[in-house]
Design a protein around this motif. Structure first.
Motif, PDB file in Angstrom:
ATOM      1  N   PRO A   1       0.823  -1.219   0.000  1.00  0.00           N
ATOM      2  CA  PRO A   1       0.000   0.000   0.000  1.00  0.00           C
ATOM      3  C   PRO A   1       0.850   1.259   0.000  1.00  0.00           C
ATOM      4  N   ILE A   2       0.412   2.261  -0.753  1.00  0.00           N
ATOM      5  CA  ILE A   2       1.126   3.535  -0.806  1.00  0.00           C
ATOM      6  C   ILE A   2       0.678   4.451   0.338  1.00  0.00           C
ATOM      7  N   ALA A   3      -0.269   4.008   1.103  1.00  0.00           N
ATOM      8  CA  ALA A   3      -0.770   4.733   2.273  1.00  0.00           C
ATOM      9  C   ALA A   3      -1.694   3.782   3.021  1.00  0.00           C
ATOM     10  N   MET A   4      -2.165   4.230   4.153  1.00  0.00           N
ATOM     11  CA  MET A   4      -3.093   3.438   4.948  1.00  0.00           C
ATOM     12  C   MET A   4      -4.531   3.769   4.530  1.00  0.00           C
ATOM     13  N   PRO A   5      -5.233   2.846   3.865  1.00  0.00           N
ATOM     14  CA  PRO A   5      -6.590   3.149   3.417  1.00  0.00           C
ATOM     15  C   PRO A   5      -7.613   3.025   4.545  1.00  0.00           C
ATOM     16  N   ASP A   6      -8.636   3.856   4.485  1.00  0.00           N
ATOM     17  CA  ASP A   6      -9.752   3.731   5.424  1.00  0.00           C
ATOM     18  C   ASP A   6     -10.515   2.444   5.140  1.00  0.00           C
ATOM     19  N   ILE A   7     -11.324   2.042   6.109  1.00  0.00           N
ATOM     20  CA  ILE A   7     -12.196   0.880   5.907  1.00  0.00           C
ATOM     21  C   ILE A   7     -13.144   1.142   4.746  1.00  0.00           C
ATOM     22  N   SER A   8     -13.578   2.403   4.597  1.00  0.00           N
ATOM     23  CA  SER A   8     -14.499   2.731   3.497  1.00  0.00           C
ATOM     24  C   SER A   8     -13.844   2.477   2.145  1.00  0.00           C
ATOM     25  N   SER A   9     -12.541   2.702   2.043  1.00  0.00           N
ATOM     26  CA  SER A   9     -11.836   2.466   0.784  1.00  0.00           C
ATOM     27  C   SER A   9     -11.661   0.977   0.525  1.00  0.00           C
ATOM     28  N   ILE A  10     -11.365   0.224   1.581  1.00  0.00           N
ATOM     29  CA  ILE A  10     -11.229  -1.230   1.431  1.00  0.00           C
ATOM     30  C   ILE A  10     -12.556  -1.827   0.974  1.00  0.00           C
ATOM     31  N   ASP A  11     -13.623  -1.412   1.632  1.00  0.00           N
ATOM     32  CA  ASP A  11     -14.939  -1.943   1.262  1.00  0.00           C
ATOM     33  C   ASP A  11     -15.391  -1.435  -0.098  1.00  0.00           C
ATOM     34  N   ALA A  12     -14.876  -0.268  -0.507  1.00  0.00           N
ATOM     35  CA  ALA A  12     -15.201   0.242  -1.846  1.00  0.00           C
ATOM     36  C   ALA A  12     -14.633  -0.672  -2.919  1.00  0.00           C
ATOM     37  N   VAL A  13     -13.452  -1.224  -2.672  1.00  0.00           N
ATOM     38  CA  VAL A  13     -12.861  -2.167  -3.625  1.00  0.00           C
ATOM     39  C   VAL A  13     -13.638  -3.479  -3.611  1.00  0.00           C
ATOM     40  N   LEU A  14     -13.934  -3.966  -2.427  1.00  0.00           N
ATOM     41  CA  LEU A  14     -14.642  -5.246  -2.307  1.00  0.00           C
ATOM     42  C   LEU A  14     -16.067  -5.157  -2.854  1.00  0.00           C
ATOM     43  N   ASN A  15     -16.633  -3.968  -2.819  1.00  0.00           N
ATOM     44  CA  ASN A  15     -18.006  -3.756  -3.299  1.00  0.00           C
ATOM     45  C   ASN A  15     -17.999  -2.687  -4.397  1.00  0.00           C
ATOM     46  N   TYR A  16     -17.075  -2.843  -5.318  1.00  0.00           N
ATOM     47  CA  TYR A  16     -16.887  -1.844  -6.373  1.00  0.00           C
ATOM     48  C   TYR A  16     -18.145  -1.688  -7.233  1.00  0.00           C
ATOM     49  N   GLU A  17     -18.272  -0.516  -7.827  1.00  0.00           N
ATOM     50  CA  GLU A  17     -19.406  -0.245  -8.718  1.00  0.00           C
ATOM     51  C   GLU A  17     -19.128  -0.879 -10.084  1.00  0.00           C
ATOM     52  N   GLN A  18     -20.069  -1.626 -10.578  1.00  0.00           N
ATOM     53  CA  GLN A  18     -19.913  -2.265 -11.887  1.00  0.00           C
ATOM     54  C   GLN A  18     -20.369  -1.305 -12.982  1.00  0.00           C
ATOM     55  N   HIS A  19     -19.447  -0.990 -13.883  1.00  0.00           N
ATOM     56  CA  HIS A  19     -19.725  -0.051 -14.978  1.00  0.00           C
ATOM     57  C   HIS A  19     -18.704  -0.303 -16.091  1.00  0.00           C
ATOM     58  N   ASP A  20     -18.733   0.527 -17.132  1.00  0.00           N
ATOM     59  CA  ASP A  20     -17.822   0.356 -18.266  1.00  0.00           C
ATOM     60  C   ASP A  20     -16.756   1.449 -18.324  1.00  0.00           C
ATOM     61  N   TYR A  21     -16.631   2.245 -17.283  1.00  0.00           N
ATOM     62  CA  TYR A  21     -15.643   3.322 -17.303  1.00  0.00           C
ATOM     63  C   TYR A  21     -14.230   2.764 -17.206  1.00  0.00           C
ATOM     64  N   LEU A  22     -13.323   3.401 -17.954  1.00  0.00           N
ATOM     65  CA  LEU A  22     -11.913   3.025 -17.912  1.00  0.00           C
ATOM     66  C   LEU A  22     -11.008   4.194 -17.540  1.00  0.00           C
ATOM     67  N   TYR A  23     -11.574   5.393 -17.500  1.00  0.00           N
ATOM     68  CA  TYR A  23     -10.767   6.584 -17.258  1.00  0.00           C
ATOM     69  C   TYR A  23     -11.515   7.543 -16.345  1.00  0.00           C
ATOM     70  N   PHE A  24     -10.744   8.399 -15.662  1.00  0.00           N
ATOM     71  CA  PHE A  24     -11.356   9.491 -14.905  1.00  0.00           C
ATOM     72  C   PHE A  24     -10.312  10.576 -14.661  1.00  0.00           C
ATOM     73  N   VAL A  25     -10.789  11.789 -14.487  1.00  0.00           N
ATOM     74  CA  VAL A  25      -9.912  12.925 -14.221  1.00  0.00           C
ATOM     75  C   VAL A  25     -10.697  13.893 -13.337  1.00  0.00           C
ATOM     76  N   ALA A  26      -9.991  14.726 -12.585  1.00  0.00           N
ATOM     77  CA  ALA A  26     -10.644  15.655 -11.666  1.00  0.00           C
ATOM     78  C   ALA A  26     -11.632  16.560 -12.406  1.00  0.00           C
ATOM     79  N   ASP A  27     -12.767  16.768 -11.787  1.00  0.00           N
ATOM     80  CA  ASP A  27     -13.819  17.611 -12.350  1.00  0.00           C
ATOM     81  C   ASP A  27     -13.658  19.023 -11.791  1.00  0.00           C
TER      82      ASP A  27
END
Length: 347
Positions: free
Chosen positions: A287-313
């Motif tokens: 890990p490049i840092a210590m992730p919160d539990i919310s981040s760990i669970d975000a990976v385990l319960n990731y959103e299913q979609h077709d996006y491959l890219y993102f950039v700051a809005d």
């Protein structure tokens, strides 16, 4: 008559003696002996403390040190000192104080999150418990501990799951580390392990990816979507191409984690580091840092979609614009780069 007077005198002397003894007992043992105005005061007695060190800690809190010392000697406390965190109440007498610091070690709440390195974690925890940062760091990195577990120096940070934990203040560095290993194992329930397996990832790989997700967005509601982008890339065999990993790689290679990098330059993308996800595919080795539990669970319960890219809005700060195609992403990225230049952000 003379004998009667003698008996009366003896009786009076006895009463005077008893009164004197009662006063002595009350004055030394049962009279209030606190000197603080708050409802309570917190006392921290170090491991292997001498009675002189205890008195140095208690001195500002006592009205009468001499009576406390005499009572401590009579109750055998002087040779039976207990380390710990104790709470004294306003108006306590010497007897109450000694009984408290002898047997009522009060747990404290230890909190930590978002630490970038083991050094940072050690420094943060050392501010909350007796163990100093050096002994904590040595415990975290102990070769025997790492050899007997599944961790390495690269992955060791991932063992410490951010939360609030109850500890005794006088917990040793090794006891803190071992307890956190137990908490890590408790965190990884069968359900979480199964979700990691469904991703074809180990728990530590999930944590490494979660650290990237957390660095990418501070918005907890957006983390599952960002995680979904990286899961899509991994499944397609694409490099993660995560800027936070490049920033971490540069800090690590420079040996300078205090530097502030707001903008990743093209030359940075060529850094030869296993943490550079532009150069090396897959999840970084740790890990490049210590992730919160919310981040760990975000990976385990990731959103299913077709996006491959993102950039700051830049029209909705804190969030990102997502794209399914590189052409769409390049348009979004161009807008972001223009905004950075307008803000004068060159590094």
């Amino acid at each position: 008559m003379y004998l009667k007077k003698i008996l009366v005198a003896v009786a009076l002397l006895g009463l005077i003696g008893m009164a004197g003894f009662a006063y002595y007992v009350y004055h030394n043992i049962f009279a209030p002996n606190t000197a603080f105005n708050n409802d309570e005061a917190h006392v921290y007695i170090p491991t292997n403390a001498s009675f002189a060190e205890v008195m140095e800690e208690l001195s500002p809190l006592l009205q009468n040190e001499a009576t406390f010392e005499r009572t401590a000697e009579r109750k055998g406390y002087v040779s039976n000192i207990k380390a710990g965190h104790y709470v004294l109440r306003k108006g306590m007498n010497n007897n109450d104080i000694i009984n408290t610091i002898r047997s009522k070690n009060i747990p404290i709440q230890v909190k930590f999150n978002n630490q970038e390195r083991l050094e940072d974690l050690a420094g943060h925890v050392a501010q909350q418990i007796e163990a100093d940062s050096l002994s904590l760091l040595q415990g975290f990195r102990a070769a025997e501990f790492l050899e007997n577990t599944e961790y390495s120096e690269d992955t060791a940070l991932g063992m410490y799951v951010p939360n609030t934990y109850e500890f005794y203040w006088n917990t040793s560095a090794e006891a803190f580390r071992d307890r956190m290993r137990e908490e890590y194992q408790r965190f990884w329930t069968n359900s979480r392990k199964q979700k990691a397996a469904d991703l074809d990832m180990t728990p530590m790989q999930v944590i490494s990816l979660a650290a990237i997700v957390q660095k990418e967005t501070a918005k907890t509601d957006e983390r599952p979507r960002v995680a979904g982008v990286y899961i899509n890339r991994l499944r397609l065999g694409m490099p993660l191409q995560a800027d936070p990993t490049v920033i971490y790689a540069k800090k690590r290679m420079d040996g300078d984690f205090d530097q502030v990098i707001k903008r990743v330059l093209y030359k940075d993308l060529t850094l030869d580091s296993p943490y550079n996800t532009y150069k090396y595919r897959g999840v970084p080795p740790g890990p490049i840092a210590m992730p919160d539990i919310s981040s760990i669970d975000a990976v385990l319960n990731y959103e299913q979609h077709d996006y491959l890219y993102f950039v700051a809005d830049v029209t909705n700060f804190g969030y990102h614009k997502f794209a399914k195609t590189l052409a769409q992403h390049n348009q979004n990225k161009a807008a972001y780069v223009r905004w950075l230049s307008q803000q004068g952000v060159n590094r």
